[in-house]
Write a protein that holds these residues in place. Structure first.
Motif, short mmCIF file in Angstrom:
data_model
loop_
_atom_site.label_atom_id
_atom_site.label_comp_id
_atom_site.label_asym_id
_atom_site.label_seq_id
_atom_site.Cartn_x
_atom_site.Cartn_y
_atom_site.Cartn_z
N PHE A 14 0.85 -1.20 0.00
CA PHE A 14 0.00 0.00 0.00
C PHE A 14 0.88 1.25 0.00
O PHE A 14 0.39 2.36 0.08
CB PHE A 14 -1.01 0.00 1.16
CG PHE A 14 -0.47 0.44 2.51
CD1 PHE A 14 0.26 -0.43 3.30
CD2 PHE A 14 -0.71 1.72 2.98
CE1 PHE A 14 0.76 -0.02 4.54
CE2 PHE A 14 -0.22 2.14 4.22
CZ PHE A 14 0.52 1.27 4.99
N THR A 15 2.20 1.02 -0.13
CA THR A 15 3.14 2.14 -0.19
C THR A 15 4.04 2.04 -1.42
O THR A 15 5.27 1.98 -1.30
CB THR A 15 4.01 2.20 1.09
OG1 THR A 15 4.62 0.91 1.29
CG2 THR A 15 3.20 2.58 2.31
N PRO A 16 3.44 1.97 -2.63
CA PRO A 16 4.28 1.91 -3.84
C PRO A 16 5.05 3.22 -4.03
O PRO A 16 4.59 4.27 -3.55
CB PRO A 16 3.27 1.69 -4.96
CG PRO A 16 2.01 2.30 -4.45
CD PRO A 16 2.01 2.08 -2.96
N ASP A 17 6.18 3.14 -4.72
CA ASP A 17 6.94 4.37 -4.99
C ASP A 17 6.18 5.24 -5.99
O ASP A 17 6.20 6.46 -5.90
CB ASP A 17 8.32 4.02 -5.58
CG ASP A 17 9.11 3.12 -4.65
OD1 ASP A 17 8.95 3.24 -3.42
OD2 ASP A 17 9.89 2.28 -5.15
N ASN A 18 5.56 4.60 -6.94
CA ASN A 18 4.85 5.31 -8.01
C ASN A 18 3.54 4.59 -8.32
O ASN A 18 3.43 3.38 -8.12
CB ASN A 18 5.68 5.31 -9.31
CG ASN A 18 7.05 5.93 -9.09
OD1 ASN A 18 7.17 7.11 -8.77
ND2 ASN A 18 8.08 5.12 -9.25
N ALA A 19 2.58 5.35 -8.87
CA ALA A 19 1.36 4.70 -9.37
C ALA A 19 1.68 3.97 -10.67
O ALA A 19 1.15 2.89 -10.94
CB ALA A 19 0.27 5.74 -9.59
N MET A 20 2.54 4.55 -11.48
CA MET A 20 3.01 3.92 -12.72
C MET A 20 4.49 4.18 -12.89
O MET A 20 4.90 5.31 -12.65
CB MET A 20 2.30 4.50 -13.94
CG MET A 20 0.92 3.99 -14.16
SD MET A 20 0.29 4.51 -15.76
CE MET A 20 0.14 6.27 -15.57
N PRO A 21 5.28 3.25 -13.40
CA PRO A 21 4.90 1.86 -13.57
C PRO A 21 4.68 1.16 -12.22
O PRO A 21 5.23 1.61 -11.21
CB PRO A 21 6.10 1.25 -14.30
CG PRO A 21 7.23 2.15 -14.01
CD PRO A 21 6.67 3.51 -13.80
N ASN A 22 3.93 0.09 -12.23
CA ASN A 22 3.67 -0.58 -10.96
C ASN A 22 4.94 -1.24 -10.41
O ASN A 22 5.92 -1.44 -11.14
CB ASN A 22 2.50 -1.57 -11.08
CG ASN A 22 2.80 -2.77 -11.95
OD1 ASN A 22 3.90 -3.30 -11.93
ND2 ASN A 22 1.81 -3.21 -12.70
N THR A 23 4.92 -1.54 -9.13
CA THR A 23 6.11 -2.08 -8.45
C THR A 23 6.55 -3.40 -9.09
O THR A 23 7.74 -3.65 -9.27
CB THR A 23 5.80 -2.30 -6.96
OG1 THR A 23 5.10 -1.17 -6.46
CG2 THR A 23 7.06 -2.53 -6.15
N ALA A 24 5.58 -4.24 -9.44
CA ALA A 24 5.90 -5.56 -9.98
C ALA A 24 6.64 -5.45 -11.31
O ALA A 24 7.58 -6.22 -11.58
CB ALA A 24 4.62 -6.38 -10.13
N CYS A 25 6.25 -4.48 -12.16
CA CYS A 25 6.97 -4.27 -13.43
C CYS A 25 8.40 -3.80 -13.17
O CYS A 25 9.33 -4.18 -13.89
CB CYS A 25 6.24 -3.24 -14.29
SG CYS A 25 4.78 -3.90 -15.11
#
Ligand code: UT7
Length: 323
Positions: A81-92
């Motif tokens: 719930f704390t990604p660095d960015n909305a895009m690109p997603n963390t998994a990419c």
């Protein structure tokens, strides 16, 4: 019957340790209160690491532990719930960093239940045959959305990441029970900082992007929901809670874990804990704990394990598996 099984684990936490004593210099708190009410002593806080960099380090450790190659992975799910960015997603971003060219990649947000939801999702893909090898990660840099002036939350959380590799196998995940109650969402929130637009009629400038929690409500919810889901799963599997060798609960508060043990009438020693070292790392807490147990050689093949997460949403999820 085919199911899915965890074949490797990894984790990574930032090197910077922040103690209860350090926090008592920031806010009106003290070591005794924090230890007594939560069990937390230290937490790791990112200085240069990001959610992606923590996730990548945990993923590489899991890949090595599973003795697979990154290009065998065909699914990457990051719970955060704390990604660095909305895009690109963390998994990419993880895909790029580890060279998992054959994977399709997405993030999933179920707050502190995120790892459970992500593992459940991977399990469904593997069982259906749509994926062969999944990388499931829980990764958080909660320190970035904490109000460091709020003593009721800033003492609780830490940063970190844990990862697992999951493959089809004849034993492994036995049963899963997840749920949500959006009607109680206000008990644990973290709004985005919204940009104003020339067309907006509402003023969101006063909304601060900090995590806010009604600790007592979450406490009561956890102590009720976690045993309930565990009992449902053990009953469905025709086993008793005392036959579970290792309980890995979301590491939020030692009092929650002890209350669950008591309700289930299971010895506290069966409930592994590392929250004294890392605090609450949300979606990362269960996979970090799992990796520690795995690397200590504490998990024996075919032993019964329970994973159980609970948190914002509200969300919860419990998995019964055989190691
Ligand atoms: O990961 C998501 C899931 N989250 C959780 O599971 C968290 C669940 N909740 C909890 O773990 C507990 O509710 C907390 C640890 C957050 C709080 O413990 P509590 O026993 O529920 O304390 P409380 O909020 O009722 O506060 C008791 C007192 C208050 O003072 P008064 O009103 O009695 O004078 C607070 O102001 O403790 C005070 N307090 C503190 N004192 C010293 C609150 N935070 C602190 C602090 N240091 N850091």
């Amino acid at each position: 019957m085919m199911t899915s099984r965890i074949i490797g684990t990894g984790s990574f936490v930032p090197t910077k340790t922040v103690s209860n004593f350090d926090l008592s210099e920031l806010v009106d708190t003290n070591n005794d209160w924090i230890v007594e009410r939560t069990g937390i002593v230290n937490r790791r806080i990112a200085q240069t690491d990001s959610t992606v960099s923590l996730a990548v380090k945990a993923a590489l450790a899991a890949i090595e532990n599973a003795s697979i190659k990154p290009d065998e992975i065909d699914l990457i799910i990051v719970a955060t719930f704390t990604p660095d960015n909305a895009m690109p997603n963390t998994a990419c971003e993880v895909q790029k960093a580890i060279g998992a060219y054959h994977a399709f990649c997405f993030d999933l947000n179920a707050a502190c239940s995120g790892f459970i939801y992500a593992l459940q999702t991977a399990h469904v893909y593997l069982k259906s045959g749509m994926s062969q090898t999944a990388l499931v990660i829980g990764a958080e840099t909660i320190s970035r959305i904490i109000d460091w002036k709020d003593r009721s939350t800033c003492i609780l959380f830490g940063d970190g990441a844990g990862a697992v590799i999951v493959k089809q196998d004849s034993h492994g995940i036995i049963d899963i029970l997840s749920g949500s109650d959006g009607s109680k969402g206000e008990f644990l929130t973290q709004p985005y900082a919204h940009l104003t637009t020339p067309f907006s009629n509402s003023d969101s400038s006063s909304i601060l992007p900090y995590l806010k929690m009604d600790g007592q409500e979450i406490f009561k919810f956890a102590v009720r929901k976690v045993p309930e889901t565990i009992l449902t799963l053990t009953t469905r599997a025709n086993i008793t809670p005392t036959q579970i060798q290792h309980y890995l609960l979301h590491q939020a508060n030692k009092r929650i874990i002890h209350a669950v043990a008591k309700r289930l009438q299971v010895k506290e020693e069966c409930f592994s804990m590392n929250l004294e070292k890392y605090g609450n790392t949300s979606a990362a807490s269960i996979p970090i704990l799992l990796d520690e147990l795995n690397r200590m050689g504490k998990l024996k093949e075919k032993e019964y394990l329970i994973f159980s997460g609970f948190g914002g949403g509200l969300t919860w999820g419990t998995i019964l598996l055989q190691w």
